[in-house]
Design an enzyme around this catalytic site. Structure first.
Site, short mmCIF file in Angstrom:
data_model
loop_
_atom_site.label_atom_id
_atom_site.label_comp_id
_atom_site.label_asym_id
_atom_site.label_seq_id
_atom_site.Cartn_x
_atom_site.Cartn_y
_atom_site.Cartn_z
N CYS A 69 0.91 -0.98 0.06
CA CYS A 69 0.00 -0.01 0.04
C CYS A 69 0.94 1.19 0.00
CB CYS A 69 -1.11 0.06 1.11
SG CYS A 69 -1.81 1.59 1.54
N CYS A 72 -0.07 3.90 2.69
CA CYS A 72 0.64 3.33 4.01
C CYS A 72 2.13 3.65 4.14
CB CYS A 72 0.25 1.75 4.01
SG CYS A 72 -1.51 1.13 4.04
#
Length: 148
Positions: A69, A72
């Protein structure tokens, strides 16, 4: 808040009772000796997360993330900064939803990054998407009951 708080050691999962007045003195786990509130982001497994959610009286902000991600990974340094800024009044941790997909189901996670704030055995708030450090810190301060 009472004179002591219950904290789960995020290294060994042992329950600890810490005097509020000693939180800023880097208290250590009575079992393994790990620091209980050192201003670092702890990496959790599902069992430790479950115990900390159930037991901890200090706010615990958990970042649900995955290595693939991009947002993230972009938010990780911001999250680490907040861990340093809020210690010892709150603790921050992360759990990898790719390694532990069952946590996504348990907490109803449909997208990451997702921050969930826990205190006194319950979820008290959620913050979705990658956020700057100031927004994350404000969310914890405004949502949680932190010791002085």
């Amino acid at each position: 808040m009472s004179d002591t708080v219950k904290l789960t050691c995020l290294a060994c999962s042992a329950a600890n009772r810490v005097p509020v007045a000693k939180l800023s003195a880097s208290p250590k786990c009575g079992v393994c000796g790990a620091k209980l509130s050192d201003g670092k982001v702890a990496t959790l497994d599902p069992a430790t997360l479950a115990k900390a959610v159930k037991t901890d009286q200090l706010p615990l902000l958990v970042d649900f993330w995955a290595p693939w991600c991009g947002p993230c990974r972009m938010m990780a340094p911001q999250f680490e900064q907040v861990a340093r800024d809020l210690a010892p009044r709150a603790r921050l941790a992360k759990i990898n939803t790719q390694d532990f997909p069952q946590v996504s189901q348990k907490f109803g996670i449909r997208g990451i990054p997702l921050l969930i704030l826990f205190q006194n055995g319950r979820e008290i708030g959620r913050l979705t998407g990658a956020r700057p450090a100031a927004e994350i810190a404000a969310f914890v301060r405004e949502t949680a009951n932190t010791p002085a």
